[in-house]
Design a protein around this motif. Structure first.
Motif, PDB file in Angstrom:
ATOM      1  N   LYS A   6     -17.767 -33.178 -85.734  1.00  0.00           N
ATOM      2  CA  LYS A   6     -17.060 -32.677 -84.556  1.00  0.00           C
ATOM      3  C   LYS A   6     -17.256 -33.602 -83.381  1.00  0.00           C
ATOM      4  N   PHE A   7     -18.469 -34.038 -83.239  1.00  0.00           N
ATOM      5  CA  PHE A   7     -18.843 -34.934 -82.171  1.00  0.00           C
ATOM      6  C   PHE A   7     -17.999 -36.207 -82.245  1.00  0.00           C
ATOM      7  N   ASP A   8     -17.885 -36.761 -83.446  1.00  0.00           N
ATOM      8  CA  ASP A   8     -17.107 -37.991 -83.651  1.00  0.00           C
ATOM      9  C   ASP A   8     -15.661 -37.817 -83.211  1.00  0.00           C
ATOM     10  N   TYR A   9     -15.114 -36.653 -83.516  1.00  0.00           N
ATOM     11  CA  TYR A   9     -13.734 -36.362 -83.179  1.00  0.00           C
ATOM     12  C   TYR A   9     -13.499 -36.558 -81.685  1.00  0.00           C
ATOM     13  N   PHE A  10     -14.475 -36.088 -80.877  1.00  0.00           N
ATOM     14  CA  PHE A  10     -14.338 -36.248 -79.437  1.00  0.00           C
ATOM     15  C   PHE A  10     -14.532 -37.694 -79.009  1.00  0.00           C
ATOM     16  N   VAL A  11     -15.464 -38.354 -79.682  1.00  0.00           N
ATOM     17  CA  VAL A  11     -15.699 -39.759 -79.349  1.00  0.00           C
ATOM     18  C   VAL A  11     -14.426 -40.563 -79.578  1.00  0.00           C
ATOM     19  N   ILE A  12     -13.752 -40.283 -80.697  1.00  0.00           N
ATOM     20  CA  ILE A  12     -12.509 -40.993 -80.989  1.00  0.00           C
ATOM     21  C   ILE A  12     -11.471 -40.679 -79.925  1.00  0.00           C
ATOM     22  N   LEU A  13     -11.366 -39.408 -79.575  1.00  0.00           N
ATOM     23  CA  LEU A  13     -10.406 -39.004 -78.556  1.00  0.00           C
ATOM     24  C   LEU A  13     -10.664 -39.756 -77.258  1.00  0.00           C
ATOM     25  N   GLU A  14     -11.946 -39.875 -76.923  1.00  0.00           N
ATOM     26  CA  GLU A  14     -12.318 -40.563 -75.698  1.00  0.00           C
ATOM     27  C   GLU A  14     -11.881 -42.025 -75.757  1.00  0.00           C
ATOM     28  N   LYS A  15     -12.015 -42.614 -76.949  1.00  0.00           N
ATOM     29  CA  LYS A  15     -11.715 -44.040 -77.072  1.00  0.00           C
ATOM     30  C   LYS A  15     -10.221 -44.330 -77.009  1.00  0.00           C
ATOM     31  N   ILE A  16      -9.397 -43.393 -77.484  1.00  0.00           N
ATOM     32  CA  ILE A  16      -7.970 -43.707 -77.524  1.00  0.00           C
ATOM     33  C   ILE A  16      -7.210 -43.171 -76.318  1.00  0.00           C
ATOM     34  N   THR A  17      -7.927 -42.703 -75.309  1.00  0.00           N
ATOM     35  CA  THR A  17      -7.213 -42.212 -74.128  1.00  0.00           C
ATOM     36  C   THR A  17      -6.238 -43.238 -73.556  1.00  0.00           C
ATOM     37  N   PRO A  18      -6.578 -44.554 -73.527  1.00  0.00           N
ATOM     38  CA  PRO A  18      -5.608 -45.502 -72.972  1.00  0.00           C
ATOM     39  C   PRO A  18      -4.282 -45.479 -73.728  1.00  0.00           C
ATOM     40  N   LEU A  19      -4.369 -45.302 -75.037  1.00  0.00           N
ATOM     41  CA  LEU A  19      -3.159 -45.279 -75.852  1.00  0.00           C
ATOM     42  C   LEU A  19      -2.277 -44.099 -75.453  1.00  0.00           C
ATOM     43  N   ILE A  20      -2.916 -42.946 -75.278  1.00  0.00           N
ATOM     44  CA  ILE A  20      -2.181 -41.757 -74.845  1.00  0.00           C
ATOM     45  C   ILE A  20      -1.546 -42.030 -73.485  1.00  0.00           C
ATOM     46  N   ALA A  21      -2.323 -42.675 -72.619  1.00  0.00           N
ATOM     47  CA  ALA A  21      -1.825 -42.968 -71.270  1.00  0.00           C
ATOM     48  C   ALA A  21      -0.596 -43.869 -71.327  1.00  0.00           C
ATOM     49  N   VAL A  22      -0.638 -44.870 -72.211  1.00  0.00           N
ATOM     50  CA  VAL A  22       0.492 -45.793 -72.319  1.00  0.00           C
ATOM     51  C   VAL A  22       1.742 -45.037 -72.769  1.00  0.00           C
ATOM     52  N   ILE A  23       1.568 -44.163 -73.752  1.00  0.00           N
ATOM     53  CA  ILE A  23       2.725 -43.415 -74.243  1.00  0.00           C
ATOM     54  C   ILE A  23       3.311 -42.548 -73.130  1.00  0.00           C
ATOM     55  N   PHE A  24       2.440 -41.863 -72.381  1.00  0.00           N
ATOM     56  CA  PHE A  24       2.915 -41.042 -71.263  1.00  0.00           C
ATOM     57  C   PHE A  24       3.622 -41.895 -70.218  1.00  0.00           C
ATOM     58  N   ALA A  25       3.037 -43.066 -69.947  1.00  0.00           N
ATOM     59  CA  ALA A  25       3.624 -43.929 -68.925  1.00  0.00           C
ATOM     60  C   ALA A  25       5.017 -44.372 -69.345  1.00  0.00           C
ATOM     61  N   LEU A  26       5.179 -44.686 -70.642  1.00  0.00           N
ATOM     62  CA  LEU A  26       6.500 -45.105 -71.116  1.00  0.00           C
ATOM     63  C   LEU A  26       7.503 -43.958 -70.974  1.00  0.00           C
ATOM     64  N   LEU A  27       7.021 -42.738 -71.200  1.00  0.00           N
ATOM     65  CA  LEU A  27       7.907 -41.581 -71.022  1.00  0.00           C
ATOM     66  C   LEU A  27       8.331 -41.440 -69.556  1.00  0.00           C
ATOM     67  N   VAL A  28       7.364 -41.581 -68.666  1.00  0.00           N
ATOM     68  CA  VAL A  28       7.683 -41.510 -67.238  1.00  0.00           C
ATOM     69  C   VAL A  28       8.664 -42.624 -66.886  1.00  0.00           C
TER      70      VAL A  28
END
Lengths: 374, 512
Positions: A6-28
């Motif tokens: 479970k812990f790892d799942y959050f660590v991964i989420l934390e690491k890929i936040t920039p990717l999520i941000a890029v996708i959102f930015a492209l949508l904007v």
């Protein structure tokens, strides 16, 4: 163990936040494009297919990414020591100007001496400029943000003064036409100080690549420096100490680590990275200092480091993304005959940065909330 | 059957990694002092946070005076006459006592102005009814911790609380202040208030409470009438196994002088004298305990010895070798180990892994550092060995320290500091905030070092710890050693008086 998964799942989420941000930015960005009355699918297709759909595009992207890798590493490295070095701009000016000066002054040195000498001068200039805020912070506690900002202005003014002092003599054509330099610039650096363009390497390998493409050997230097930064930070004793100071100065001091020494060292190394921008802009591209040639690259490094989560690999990827947006944006601008302004790309970059900050905070809160054990 | 003031039924609260409360049922009678005990992480604070509206339970019901209530936030709790005195006081230092008490519930004049006169009067009435002597116009920053706690209590009463939750109220108090607090709580009980008292100090349970609820790992494992139980029973309920209370100590056989401190002086962070002319010696195989109220120069003393703070005058010798004002690194190289009082800030780097933390201080030396690069084979072997020897859990060297419990973080520090056979061990507040199991472990380690002939400087706010471990006790007050005592010939009372500077009383108690 269940808990670890479970812990790892959050660590991964934390690491890929920039990717999520890029996708959102492209949508904007898509919404903005629609608001100007254009087709976002067409714009993005044009942008990406031209930027990364062929070798020429890639070359242009990497050429634009190279200086951002240097300035991104500048911010990231200092950040690992708990320092916010926003003086990359000034450090870049000083390093680059000094390298240019060496390049047009010691013109009779052979390439195998002159190229390394120019590279080292570029790094040394940046290091020197960053050492000042480092020493002030370590010895007197003056905040590095204040000093680095002020040093940026000093560097900008100083290099402006120097470029006028070392102004290139007017060419015959200029004398004939009776004009003066429009933008102040120095003489060109010696042939022996120039870095080869990647074209020459591709030609040697019989790979088809346009000769006019500006991507040059400096890109490899940037990658080398990113690897070096990673190695220093995570594999050496020095990096252990620098990161310890960054995470907890009190614990570092307790562990016999000199906080002052490591602050200065981290600033010096960070500044050296900024100075190396000169290898791309001068040694590989313009071959001379031209006023305002690369204004802003140092500041963009802050965004790159933020997007790259202050990790060398992240910095390289973020710089390449910015390279794609810059180059692709320019192409879109041409293809749409100016209907999509280049400023759209700046909007996209800004939105990405904002989203990175937001999503970072959101994920952090999510993790904190979920992990809360009272 | 006594009247029930509060009943929490089958409360369950899950966090993703842990079930903090697992079908907890908790009943408090009106007018009783009810102790809620358990180790760190047992779920006491979560349960109380649910009662005070800081958290919402996933399932379960709460009844106040027999009526079912739902407590969405602390305001609801206050309206239900539930008051909470937090472990860390929620007071505004530059404001006066009265201003702090009325904060958020100010009596108004003409609906606009604060009616200070009326406020002062009510505060004074309240403190009088409690028998407190408090200057209602004094600023919080100028009054002692013990008095601040009374202000907190009045604040809660001012809001009309009938049920008071006290979260580890004695952690910050001297023994005398603890006695005073107990008196206050007993008189509140006489006034018909209901008190829930969170603690992990078992002697306090025995001394104060009527009933006790014991929690372990999110569950209630026992509810007892205090008079029908004893410390051993409660402790074994808390830990889930038998706990050895009496520390077995071999006789004291001091050897050569290991540490000698001569007329040491040092300044505090504010530049005021903090250590004033302190001299003492510690011999091999000896534990010298420093007892004192926190903030009387102990922190500074340790920092000077370990090189973290300069001495303004005086000398420190380790086996006749002058180490005064050496750098922290060279003092470490001289084999002085240090378990720091500020675990989170000094002792660990919470974003470093267990393995990385275990080399802090020796990271630059062989075998951990070879040439320019760190030697990860050696670092990992070292970590795996210490994790096994010191039973650090979870036993993964790559875990970040911040994900470990306080007890395991402390084990990492102890493991690291004891590695490499130190000549002198400085242990400052080594068991603060730890659970019973971890305390036992740390004490055992300290005693082992003593029996191996190491010199040990122990600093603790916990007098029981000082008394049970030390071979000699130095009492420190305002930066000076006021007396050195033999633990066999003294008691908490005498030390407590010395700690608060009551030298006149000291003679009295000696005469007694």
């Amino acid at each position: 163990m269940k808990i670890n998964k479970k812990f790892d799942y959050f660590v991964i989420l934390e690491k890929i936040t920039p990717l999520i941000a890029v996708i959102f930015a492209l949508l904007v960005g898509a919404i903005v494009i629609m608001l100007i009355g254009e087709d976002p699918v067409f714009v993005y297709k044009t942008l990406f297919s031209n930027a990364i759909g062929n070798r020429d595009g890639w070359g242009n992207v990497l050429f634009r990414a190279t200086p951002l890798i240097f300035t991104g590493l500048t911010v990231a490295f200092a950040f690992r020591c708990g320092l916010f070095n926003i003086g990359g701009e000034g450090q870049m000016y000083i390093g680059t100007f000094l390298a240019t000066w060496v390049g047009f002054t010691f013109t009779n040195l052979p390439a195998f001496i002159l190229i390394p000498l120019c590279i080292l001068t570029a790094a040394a200039g940046g290091a020197l400029w960053a050492a000042v805020p480092g020493i002030l912070k370590a010895k007197t506690g003056v905040h590095e943000v204040i000093v680095t900002i002020m040093m940026n202005w000093i560097a900008a003014s100083l290099t402006f003064f120097l470029v006028l002092k070392f102004k290139a003599p007017p060419t015959e054509a200029m004398i004939e036409a009776g004009v003066k330099q429009m933008i102040p610039h120095t003489s060109e650096i010696a042939q022996a100080a120039r870095l080869p363009r990647l074209y020459s390497i591709f030609k040697f390998l019989n790979i088809d690549f346009p000769a006019y493409n500006q991507v040059n050997v400096s890109f490899f230097i940037a990658i080398g420096v990113a690897i070096l930064a990673y190695y220093i930070l995570w594999k050496t004793n020095l990096g252990y100490e620098i990161r310890a100071v960054g995470y907890s100065p009190l614990a570092a001091e307790y562990g016999g680590i000199s906080v002052a020494k490591n602050i200065i060292l981290a600033m010096v190394i960070s500044g050296a990275f900024a100075g190396l921008v000169g290898t791309n802009e001068i040694m590989g591209f313009k071959y001379r200092w031209r006023q305002e040639l690369f204004t802003g690259l140092g500041f963009n490094g802050i965004a790159v480091a933020l997007l790259g989560k202050n990790h060398p690999l992240g910095v390289v990827l973020a710089a390449i993304l910015f390279g794609i947006l810059n180059y692709g944006g320019a192409i879109v601008n041409i293809y749409t005959a100016g209907r999509i302004p280049r400023e759209l790309i700046m909007v996209l970059q800004a939105v990405i940065v904002i989203f990175v900050v937001i999503s970072d905070e959101v994920v952090k809160r999510l993790i904190r909330q979920r992990r809360k054990i009272l | 059957m006594p009247e029930i003031a509060l009943e929490m039924k089958n409360i369950t609260k899950r966090f993703p990694l842990v079930v903090a409360n697992d079908k907890v049922s908790f009943t408090v009678y009106k007018g009783e002092i009810h102790a809620l005990v358990g180790e760190n992480g047992a779920g006491k604070s979560t349960l109380m946070s649910i009662l005070y509206g800081l958290y919402q339970a996933d399932s379960g019901k709460i009844f106040i005076n027999g009526e079912k209530v739902s407590i969405a936030n602390p305001n609801v709790a206050i309206n239900l006459k539930i008051g909470m005195v937090h472990q860390h006081f929620m007071l505004v230092p530059p404001l006066t006592v009265t201003e702090n008490i009325i904060l958020g519930m100010e009596p108004k004049k003409n609906n606009i102005f604060i009616d200070m006169e009326n406020a002062t009067k009510r505060v004074e009435e309240l403190s009088k009814s409690m028998g407190f002597k408090i200057d209602s116009k004094a600023k919080i920053e100028n009054i002692s911790v013990g008095i601040q706690q009374r202000v907190e209590i009045i604040k809660v009463l001012y809001r009309g609380a009938e049920i008071l939750v006290m979260d580890e109220p004695t952690a910050v108090l001297t023994p005398q202040e603890v006695e005073d607090l107990f008196e206050i709580l007993r008189s509140l009980k006489k006034q018909g208030k209901t008190i829930i008292f969170i603690t992990h100090k078992l002697n306090e349970v025995k001394a104060l409470s009527d009933r006790v609820t014991v929690m372990r790992r999110g569950k209630v494992v026992g509810v007892k009438d205090t008079k029908d139980t004893n410390q051993e029973e409660i402790a074994s309920l808390m830990v889930g196994r038998k706990v050895i209370f009496d520390i077995e100590k071999k006789p004291h056989s001091p050897g050569k002088t290991a540490l000698k401190v001569e007329k040491l002086k040092a300044l505090s962070n504010k530049g005021l004298p903090a250590v004033k002319n302190i001299s003492f010696e510690i011999k091999e195989g000896e534990i010298l305990g420093f007892a004192g109220v926190e903030g009387n120069g102990q922190t500074e003393l340790v920092e000077v010895i370990t090189g973290l703070r300069p001495a303004s005058s005086g000398k420190i010798f380790l086996y006749d070798h002058d180490i005064t004002n050496y750098s922290p690194r060279s003092i470490r190289e001289d084999k002085i180990a240090h378990i720091p009082e500020d675990r989170k800030q000094r002792g660990i780097i919470s974003n470093y892994t267990v393995a990385e933390n275990l080399i802090l201080g020796s990271h630059y030396r062989s075998p951990f550092n070879k040439g320019l690069a760190l030697n990860f084979t050696a670092i990992n072997n070292h970590a795996n060995n210490l994790i096994k020897d010191f039973d650090i859990r979870p036993s993964d060297k790559d875990n970040f320290l911040k994900s470990l419990s306080g007890g395991n973080q402390q084990k990492v520090i102890v493991a690291r500091e004891l590695y490499g056979e130190p000549k002198l061990l400085i242990a400052a507040q080594p068991t603060r905030g730890l659970d019973v199991g971890s305390i036992e472990f740390v004490h055992q380690q300290i005693l082992n070092e003593r029996d191996k002939g190491k010199a040990i400087l122990l600093i603790s706010a916990d007098l029981e710890e000082i008394l049970s471990l030390s071979d000699r006790i130095a009492v420190i007050y305002e930066g000076e050693i006021v007396d050195v005592l033999d633990p066999k010939k003294t008691d908490e009372n005498e030390i407590g008086l010395l700690m608060t500077g009551s030298t006149a009383n000291k003679k009295l108690s000696k005469a007694k």
